[in-house]
Design a protein around this motif. Structure first.
Motif, mmCIF file in Angstrom:
data_model
loop_
_atom_site.group_PDB
_atom_site.id
_atom_site.type_symbol
_atom_site.label_atom_id
_atom_site.label_comp_id
_atom_site.label_asym_id
_atom_site.label_seq_id
_atom_site.Cartn_x
_atom_site.Cartn_y
_atom_site.Cartn_z
ATOM 1 N N MET A 1 34.111 43.301 35.901
ATOM 2 C CA MET A 1 33.167 42.601 35.089
ATOM 3 C C MET A 1 32.026 43.203 34.475
ATOM 4 O O MET A 1 31.302 44.008 35.117
ATOM 5 C CB MET A 1 32.475 41.413 35.857
ATOM 6 C CG MET A 1 33.578 40.338 36.453
ATOM 7 S SD MET A 1 34.077 38.992 35.248
ATOM 8 C CE MET A 1 34.956 38.125 35.890
ATOM 9 N N THR A 13 27.662 37.070 33.066
ATOM 10 C CA THR A 13 28.746 38.060 33.581
ATOM 11 C C THR A 13 29.915 37.783 32.541
ATOM 12 O O THR A 13 30.746 36.602 32.467
ATOM 13 C CB THR A 13 29.319 38.010 35.115
ATOM 14 O OG1 THR A 13 28.188 38.069 35.834
ATOM 15 C CG2 THR A 13 30.480 38.769 35.459
ATOM 16 N N PRO A 15 34.048 38.620 31.304
ATOM 17 C CA PRO A 15 35.500 39.464 31.711
ATOM 18 C C PRO A 15 35.537 40.766 30.967
ATOM 19 O O PRO A 15 35.150 40.550 29.936
ATOM 20 C CB PRO A 15 36.364 38.337 31.595
ATOM 21 C CG PRO A 15 35.854 37.514 30.463
ATOM 22 C CD PRO A 15 34.347 37.428 30.651
ATOM 23 N N GLU A 16 36.148 41.572 31.627
ATOM 24 C CA GLU A 16 36.752 42.904 31.003
ATOM 25 C C GLU A 16 37.714 43.000 30.750
ATOM 26 O O GLU A 16 38.683 42.555 31.658
ATOM 27 C CB GLU A 16 36.329 44.078 31.784
ATOM 28 C CG GLU A 16 36.589 45.220 31.288
ATOM 29 C CD GLU A 16 36.054 46.536 32.108
ATOM 30 O OE1 GLU A 16 36.324 47.671 31.903
ATOM 31 O OE2 GLU A 16 35.253 46.230 33.333
ATOM 32 N N GLU A 57 42.931 40.715 31.324
ATOM 33 C CA GLU A 57 41.665 40.635 32.103
ATOM 34 C C GLU A 57 41.886 41.413 33.336
ATOM 35 O O GLU A 57 42.759 41.353 34.044
ATOM 36 C CB GLU A 57 41.268 39.216 32.388
ATOM 37 C CG GLU A 57 39.784 39.004 32.979
ATOM 38 C CD GLU A 57 39.061 37.719 33.094
ATOM 39 O OE1 GLU A 57 38.459 37.440 34.167
ATOM 40 O OE2 GLU A 57 39.812 36.857 32.224
ATOM 41 N N VAL A 58 40.857 42.430 33.766
ATOM 42 C CA VAL A 58 40.966 43.133 34.787
ATOM 43 C C VAL A 58 41.071 42.565 36.208
ATOM 44 O O VAL A 58 42.141 42.704 37.062
ATOM 45 C CB VAL A 58 39.794 44.031 35.071
ATOM 46 C CG1 VAL A 58 39.681 45.100 36.322
ATOM 47 C CG2 VAL A 58 39.646 45.093 33.695
ATOM 48 N N ASP A 59 40.427 41.277 36.482
ATOM 49 C CA ASP A 59 40.488 40.480 37.496
ATOM 50 C C ASP A 59 42.055 39.842 37.667
ATOM 51 O O ASP A 59 42.538 39.801 38.825
ATOM 52 C CB ASP A 59 39.536 39.576 37.420
ATOM 53 C CG ASP A 59 38.243 39.870 37.946
ATOM 54 O OD1 ASP A 59 38.067 40.998 38.477
ATOM 55 O OD2 ASP A 59 37.085 39.232 37.705
ATOM 56 N N ASP A 60 42.654 39.570 36.597
ATOM 57 C CA ASP A 60 44.059 38.907 36.644
ATOM 58 C C ASP A 60 45.049 40.062 36.859
ATOM 59 O O ASP A 60 46.056 39.784 37.654
ATOM 60 C CB ASP A 60 44.512 38.482 35.339
ATOM 61 C CG ASP A 60 43.563 37.091 34.977
ATOM 62 O OD1 ASP A 60 43.372 36.583 36.058
ATOM 63 O OD2 ASP A 60 43.706 36.744 33.966
ATOM 64 N N ARG A 62 44.294 42.829 38.834
ATOM 65 C CA ARG A 62 44.041 42.942 40.234
ATOM 66 C C ARG A 62 44.769 41.904 41.054
ATOM 67 O O ARG A 62 45.434 42.078 42.287
ATOM 68 C CB ARG A 62 42.730 43.068 40.737
ATOM 69 C CG ARG A 62 41.833 44.235 40.202
ATOM 70 C CD ARG A 62 40.421 44.478 40.812
ATOM 71 N NE ARG A 62 39.758 45.396 40.497
ATOM 72 C CZ ARG A 62 38.859 45.525 39.589
ATOM 73 N NH1 ARG A 62 38.372 44.403 39.098
ATOM 74 N NH2 ARG A 62 38.425 46.800 39.175
ATOM 75 N N THR A 63 44.536 40.672 40.823
ATOM 76 C CA THR A 63 45.292 39.422 41.311
ATOM 77 C C THR A 63 46.912 39.604 41.366
ATOM 78 O O THR A 63 47.696 39.711 42.474
ATOM 79 C CB THR A 63 44.959 38.016 40.971
ATOM 80 O OG1 THR A 63 43.587 38.047 40.881
ATOM 81 C CG2 THR A 63 45.768 36.894 41.678
#
Length: 79
Positions: A1, A13, A15-16, A57-60, A62-63
């Motif tokens: 983020m 914050t 999202p990236e 999205e980077v968090d997606d 990773r998940t």
């Protein structure tokens, strides 16, 4: 983020997002594999469309990667 400072007292914050090439590099897979997951299957990482551009999205990412962890080759994961 990424953090974006709006004022001295407020930090937002954001999202990236990565394009297909960046997402493929991040995951260590080919761009073609991500394209196939998105177009032919429904088990790929979540993505967003900005016009005609696909962004992950980077968090997606990773998940999605974490959900694919297995203990052995015979482990099919959660059904």
């Amino acid at each position: 983020m990424r953090k974006l400072v709006v004022t001295k007292s407020t930090v937002v914050t954001m999202p990236e997002y990565l394009n297909v090439k960046g997402a493929a590099e991040f995951l260590g897979v080919s761009e073609s594999y991500l394209n196939k997951l998105r177009c032919l299957r429904s088990d790929g990482p979540r993505y967003a469309m900005f016009g005609r551009s696909v962004r992950y999205e980077v968090d997606d990412l990773r998940t999605w990667a974490a959900d694919r962890k297995r203990r052995s080759t015979s482990d099919r994961g959660a059904a």
